[in-house]
Design a protein around this motif. Structure first.
Motif, mmCIF file in Angstrom:
data_model
loop_
_atom_site.group_PDB
_atom_site.id
_atom_site.type_symbol
_atom_site.label_atom_id
_atom_site.label_comp_id
_atom_site.label_asym_id
_atom_site.label_seq_id
_atom_site.Cartn_x
_atom_site.Cartn_y
_atom_site.Cartn_z
ATOM 1 N N PRO B 161 -97.857 -2.124 -69.874
ATOM 2 C CA PRO B 161 -97.229 -2.307 -71.188
ATOM 3 C C PRO B 161 -96.551 -1.035 -71.686
ATOM 4 C CG PRO B 161 -99.603 -2.761 -71.276
ATOM 5 C CD PRO B 161 -99.326 -2.154 -69.941
ATOM 6 N N TYR B 162 -96.792 0.096 -71.023
ATOM 7 C CA TYR B 162 -96.295 1.374 -71.539
ATOM 8 C C TYR B 162 -95.210 1.986 -70.655
ATOM 9 C CZ TYR B 162 -100.409 0.643 -74.316
ATOM 10 O OH TYR B 162 -101.321 0.083 -75.148
ATOM 11 N N GLY B 163 -94.813 1.257 -69.614
ATOM 12 C CA GLY B 163 -93.726 1.749 -68.766
ATOM 13 C C GLY B 163 -94.065 3.031 -68.021
ATOM 14 N N GLY B 184 -105.725 0.183 -67.776
ATOM 15 C CA GLY B 184 -106.281 -0.335 -66.523
ATOM 16 C C GLY B 184 -105.617 -1.596 -65.998
ATOM 17 N N ILE B 185 -104.614 -2.112 -66.691
ATOM 18 C CA ILE B 185 -103.993 -3.367 -66.261
ATOM 19 C C ILE B 185 -103.407 -3.234 -64.851
ATOM 20 C CG2 ILE B 185 -102.128 -5.023 -66.742
ATOM 21 C CD1 ILE B 185 -102.590 -4.538 -69.711
ATOM 22 N N CYS B 186 -102.781 -2.097 -64.557
ATOM 23 C CA CYS B 186 -102.193 -1.924 -63.222
ATOM 24 C C CYS B 186 -103.281 -1.889 -62.161
ATOM 25 C CB CYS B 186 -101.360 -0.647 -63.170
ATOM 26 S SG CYS B 186 -102.299 0.831 -63.532
ATOM 27 N N TYR B 187 -104.418 -1.278 -62.477
ATOM 28 C CA TYR B 187 -105.531 -1.237 -61.518
ATOM 29 C C TYR B 187 -105.991 -2.655 -61.188
ATOM 30 C CZ TYR B 187 -110.434 -1.903 -60.594
ATOM 31 O OH TYR B 187 -111.603 -2.423 -60.109
ATOM 32 N N ASP B 196 -106.562 3.393 -58.813
ATOM 33 C CA ASP B 196 -107.914 3.360 -59.372
ATOM 34 C C ASP B 196 -107.831 4.103 -60.693
ATOM 35 O OD1 ASP B 196 -110.581 2.950 -59.768
ATOM 36 O OD2 ASP B 196 -111.200 3.698 -57.808
ATOM 37 N N LEU B 197 -108.937 4.185 -61.410
ATOM 38 C CA LEU B 197 -108.883 4.849 -62.705
ATOM 39 C C LEU B 197 -109.681 6.139 -62.639
ATOM 40 C CD1 LEU B 197 -109.152 1.482 -64.444
ATOM 41 C CD2 LEU B 197 -107.225 3.044 -64.705
ATOM 42 N N GLU B 198 -109.138 7.145 -63.248
ATOM 43 C CA GLU B 198 -109.712 8.478 -63.176
ATOM 44 C C GLU B 198 -111.108 8.476 -63.812
ATOM 45 O OE1 GLU B 198 -107.753 10.802 -61.551
ATOM 46 O OE2 GLU B 198 -109.632 11.932 -61.589
HETATM 47 S S1 SF4 Z 1 -103.562 2.224 -66.800
HETATM 48 FE FE1 SF4 Z 1 -101.793 1.464 -65.663
HETATM 49 S S2 SF4 Z 1 -101.039 -0.275 -66.874
HETATM 50 FE FE2 SF4 Z 1 -102.360 0.937 -68.216
HETATM 51 S S3 SF4 Z 1 -101.031 2.400 -69.249
HETATM 52 FE FE3 SF4 Z 1 -101.775 3.440 -67.400
HETATM 53 S S4 SF4 Z 1 -100.210 3.040 -65.867
HETATM 54 FE FE4 SF4 Z 1 -99.876 1.557 -67.516
#
Ligand code: SF4
Ligand code: SF4
Lengths: 222, 321
Positions: B161-163, B184-187, B196-198
């Motif tokens: 959502p944030y490009g 986390g939507i892209c994950y 993955d998420l940091e």
């Molecule tokens: S976690 Fe992924 S989807 Fe969410 S703001 Fe960051 S890059 Fe965009």
């Protein structure tokens, strides 16, 4: 890109229930891009099979491994340690994957997790449409760059037929009449007279109708 | 500028035989080795630097931990020198990320406080404290991208959502850490597990789910911003956004013995802490429930529940694309 869709789970369980040591093999190319059979989906499917087996008291092991492309010998060679000792491989690739695995791992049963649907492209995220049927004799230069073989329900070469209405195909209002679009596009390009040319007979033997096809890169001996 | 916050380290416990202090009362310190003048005493933070930013003290604590491990002969990897995260991009500042005004810290009246040395700031009530905490931009705690695993499918580019994610015509891509808001939507959608998420990585969350369910029971996976829980007796795994809940997490929770998994979302109008967070959570829960139906399990073993309370919510909503 090849677009494939998971088989219904009732099929998957039919395939997997009788086996004890199962490897789900994901493919990180086309089926990853169409969000159905890449590493993530393979892991999810394995978890689902394990839950099902636990409920049914079937026991056994279900693991996963994913390769970049199941249609390459070298990549599927890489997973020989993971395949060792398995009695079933379930592939989440397009139908090339299970065949490649069956060729390489002759003593292990291989089953498809997917139905291969089409050669297509994304329309909007999460939706894919058919663009090509690999007919072997491309006509796009005659049809404004839009394929009537793949995208006309009747594969007409002289459309549209009488069922074309308001740019939609008679089989469903959801389906674009590609012949209407071909006419519109050629008109825009000032090429509508091209449509009056006789296209001549097609050689369908270059399509699947001529039996299984093989292709050699020019200049390199098979 | 003279910093005079009226606070200092109390090192009175350091006796004569111990590490030396300098004329400012700070520990004499070798920054390369995080070492004091005593061979087996290491130091970090404001006892060596004097007053500074907490984040620097935390970094120096981490460096000291590595130094101590090495001193004890334990292998410890060098800490990465993180790339500084840039400023929040203009398009996010101007509209994408909603401004979240600061709460005022309640304080004693000045007339009253000149009379004594009692604490001036009274502290936040829980709701205000949580609200303040939720203003954190979670910089650098979001998407961690692997070019090696990426299959260039563009999913992240399309769903963020944030490009923040980008890709060029050769399929080379990346995620701008300054634009990433850590939803986390892209994950959850990356098909190749290239993201993955940091903070709260998949491995950590799966391990936590398994640990908390060691004896079976119920599990609540929720957003860490709202105050109330939907299942107060259930084990809880809290994430910056339930958009980070993957189908795999839900199935693995059942595999680990959960009798019931609640997914607690803060809002049902897709205007929660992160734009589209709710939509993503709904999709993951629906997919996991469909999987349960397929295997003839009661789909209600996984349930999406809306926490009816958004009091302290500071959204990071983005406009519709
Ligand atoms: S976690 Fe992924 S989807 Fe969410 S703001 Fe960051 S890059 Fe965009
Ligand atoms: S979603 Fe994953 S695989 Fe697809 S482009 Fe983004 S990082 Fe690469």
């Amino acid at each position: 890109m090849i677009v494939a869709k998971p088989k219904p789970f009732r099929k998957i369980k039919q395939f997997t229930d009788p086996y004890q040591n199962i490897l789900v093999v994901g493919c990180n190319t086309c089926v990853a891009v169409c969000l159905t059979g890449g590493e993530k989906e393979a892991e999810q499917l394995a978890a689902k099979i394990r839950l099902h087996r636990r409920r049914e008291g079937l026991g056994g092991t279900v693991d996963t491994v994913t390769v970049l492309r199941q249609c390459e010998h070298e990549y599927i060679e890489e997973i020989k340690d993971e395949v060792e000792g398995r009695d079933l491989i379930l592939s989440t690739a397009c139908s090339i994957g299970p065949q490649a695995l069956a060729e390489r791992y002759q003593d292990v049963r291989v089953v498809p997790g997917m139905n291969t649907k089409m050669l297509g492209m994304v329309k909007e995220h999460h939706t894919w449409s058919e663009y090509c049927v690999a007919c072997g004799d491309c006509v796009l230069h005659k049809t404004g760059g839009l394929c009537p073989i793949a995208r006309c329900a009747k594969e007409l070469l002289n459309g549209p037929c009488g069922g074309s209405q308001g740019g939609r195909c008679e089989i469903s209002p959801e389906v674009e009449c590609i012949w209407q679009s071909i006419h519109d596009r050629l008109k825009r390009l000032g090429m509508e007279n091209d449509l009056k040319k006789i296209l001549g007979p097609r050689n369908w033997s270059w399509s699947k109708h001529g039996g299984p096809r093989t292709f050699h890169k020019e200049g390199f001996k098979p | 500028m003279i910093i005079a916050i009226g606070q200092m380290s109390d090192l009175s416990f350091v006796d004569d035989g111990g590490p030396r202090l300098d004329e400012r009362g700070l520990l004499v310190f070798d920054a390369d080795r995080q070492a004091t003048t005593s061979p087996d005493v290491f130091a970090s933070g404001e006892v060596v630097t004097g007053p500074g930013a907490a984040v620097n003290a935390i970094a120096s604590g981490k460096r000291a931990a590595v130094a101590i491990a090495r001193y004890l002969g334990v292998a410890a990897a060098e800490l990465p020198d993180p790339d500084p995260i840039g400023e929040l991009p203009k398009r996010l500042r101007e509209g994408y990320v909603k401004p979240a005004p600061r709460r005022r810290m309640p304080a004693r009246d000045s007339k009253e406080r000149i009379e004594d040395f009692q604490e001036v700031e009274l502290g936040f009530a829980e709701v205000d404290a949580r609200c303040e905490a939720s203003r954190c931009l979670l910089c650098g705690s979001g998407a961690r991208y692997s070019q090696l695993k990426c299959v260039s499918c563009l999913t992240c580019v399309r769903v963020c959502p944030y490009g923040a994610p980008w890709a060029d015509k050769d399929g080379l891509g990346g995620i701008d850490p300054a634009a990433c808001q850590a939803c986390g939507i892209c994950y959850t959608q990356c098909p190749a597990k290239a993201i993955d998420l940091e903070v709260r990585s998949e491995e950590q969350v799966l391990a936590e789910i398994e640990e908390k369910l060691a004896g079976g029971g119920e599990l609540e996976i929720g957003c860490w911003y709202p105050q109330s829980r939907v299942a107060p007796d259930a084990a809880a795994v809290l994430l910056p956004c339930t958009a980070r809940v993957s189908v795999l997490m839900l199935l693995r929770a059942l595999e680990a013995g959960a009798e019931k998994v609640y997914v607690a979302v803060c809002s049902d109008d897709d205007d929660g802490h992160f734009k589209h967070g709710h939509r993503q959570t709904q999709a993951a829960v629906a997919e996991a429930r469909a999987a349960l139906e397929d295997i003839e399990m009661d789909p209600d073993a996984i349930e999406l529940v809306v926490v009816g309370e958004k009091k302290c919510l500071q959204g990071k909503g983005a406009p519709e694309k």
